[in-house]
Design a protein around this motif. Structure first.
Motif, PDB file in Angstrom:
ATOM      1  N   GLY A 191     103.163  52.393  64.354  1.00 25.99           N
ATOM      2  CA  GLY A 191     104.205  51.864  63.339  1.00 25.99           C
ATOM      3  C   GLY A 191     104.361  50.483  62.801  1.00 25.99           C
ATOM      4  N   CYS A 192     103.811  49.116  64.181  1.00 30.04           N
ATOM      5  CA  CYS A 192     104.066  48.179  63.024  1.00 30.04           C
ATOM      6  C   CYS A 192     102.965  47.735  62.490  1.00 30.04           C
ATOM      7  CB  CYS A 192     103.952  47.656  65.254  1.00 30.04           C
ATOM      8  SG  CYS A 192     105.425  47.671  66.023  1.00 30.04           S
ATOM      9  N   ASP A 193     101.905  47.926  62.042  1.00 31.77           N
ATOM     10  CA  ASP A 193     100.671  47.848  61.286  1.00 31.77           C
ATOM     11  C   ASP A 193     100.059  46.476  61.387  1.00 31.77           C
ATOM     12  OD1 ASP A 193      99.083  47.142  58.743  1.00 31.77           O
ATOM     13  OD2 ASP A 193     100.381  46.703  57.480  1.00 31.77           O
ATOM     14  N   GLN A 194     100.032  46.643  63.004  1.00 37.19           N
ATOM     15  CA  GLN A 194      99.138  45.655  63.918  1.00 37.19           C
ATOM     16  C   GLN A 194      97.924  45.921  64.564  1.00 37.19           C
ATOM     17  OE1 GLN A 194     101.799  43.177  66.316  1.00 37.19           O
ATOM     18  NE2 GLN A 194      99.943  43.301  67.115  1.00 37.19           N
ATOM     19  N   GLY A 195      97.157  45.567  64.785  1.00 36.72           N
ATOM     20  CA  GLY A 195      96.329  45.974  66.532  1.00 36.72           C
ATOM     21  C   GLY A 195      96.573  44.983  67.386  1.00 36.72           C
ATOM     22  N   TRP A 196      95.467  45.402  68.400  1.00 35.26           N
ATOM     23  CA  TRP A 196      95.935  45.912  69.855  1.00 35.26           C
ATOM     24  C   TRP A 196      93.973  45.240  70.125  1.00 35.26           C
ATOM     25  CZ3 TRP A 196      98.896  43.081  71.996  1.00 35.26           C
ATOM     26  CH2 TRP A 196      99.498  42.892  74.037  1.00 35.26           C
TER      27      TRP A 196
END
Length: 235
Positions: free
Chosen positions: A54-59
């Protein structure tokens, strides 16, 4: 002090970056620097760790290991020592500095760096090679339509530098590293520092020596980035 391989104090070891080294990964590189050889792969996984949902980012994360006969004596396979954990965390931090996580979408890139032959500088070679594998994986994501463009913030590369018998040397091989009075690993994104790891192993060192080592590393990393760009420009 003459170096074992005849290099000047400010010279890198011979470097070769072979892209698409393996068939299956989204990005793969064999990086050879002197006698050190590392296979770097980048694997795409859809989704992110639970704590990023839900943070709208990747890793981007990394693992590092040494094959049993990558060194003079055989070591146990899959031994995750404190040193191994420290190095893989360094690789992960370094590569995350190269990527805009928002531009990655909710996707994960897992980097694996496997040392097949060690002669000093395995962590720095891993970072330099893994960046190229990462770029190829990002291009693969573009081709799949997962992202519109590679979210690269800048090239990341790394090199060692140290003081051996009162001489400041760039890109230490194992014979030099093992007798260094001061040993440093430098990671940079372009002309900015990502991480500086430095230890006075045999002696203390002054600010002037630190400045000299940082300057030498900066020039070396600039050369490494030029080589990354050249490798990535080759079809």
């Amino acid at each position: 002090m003459p170096r074992a391989d005849g290099r000047a104090n400010d010279a890198l070891r011979p470097l070769e970056i072979k892209r698409n080294y393996l068939k299956h990964p989204e990005g793969s590189v064999l990086i050879t620097t002197g006698e050190t050889k590392v296979i770097c792969t980048a694997t795409l996984e859809l989704g992110v760790p639970g704590w990023l949902n839900g943070c709208d980012q990747g890793w981007v994360t990394a693992e590092y290991g040494m094959l049993p006969r990558s060194t003079t004596e055989r070591m146990n396979r899959y031994k995750v020592s404190g040193r191994t954990q420290e190095i893989q965390r360094l690789i992960g931090r370094s590569l995350r500095a190269a990527v805009d996580m928002k531009g990655l979408g909710e996707n994960t890139l897992k980097i694996d760096c496997d040392v097949i032959q060690a002669d000093g500088g395995t962590r720095t070679a891993s970072i330099t090679g893994a960046f190229v594998a990462l770029c190829d994986a990002l291009d693969h994501m573009v081709n799949l339509g997962l992202i519109t463009k590679p979210p690269i913030l800048g090239n990341v590369a790394a090199v060692s530098v140290g003081i051996v018998k009162n001489e400041t040397l760039l890109d230490l091989c194992y014979a030099e590293d093992s007798q260094a009075d001061v040993d440093m690993n430098i990671v940079m994104r372009g002309d900015e520092f990502v991480e500086v790891q430095g230890t006075g192993e045999g002696t203390t060192f002054k600010r002037e020596a630190l400045d000299e080592m940082l300057g030498l590393a900066s020039r070396g990393i600039s050369e490494l980035i030029d080589m990354q760009i050249k490798a990535l420009s080759t079809p």
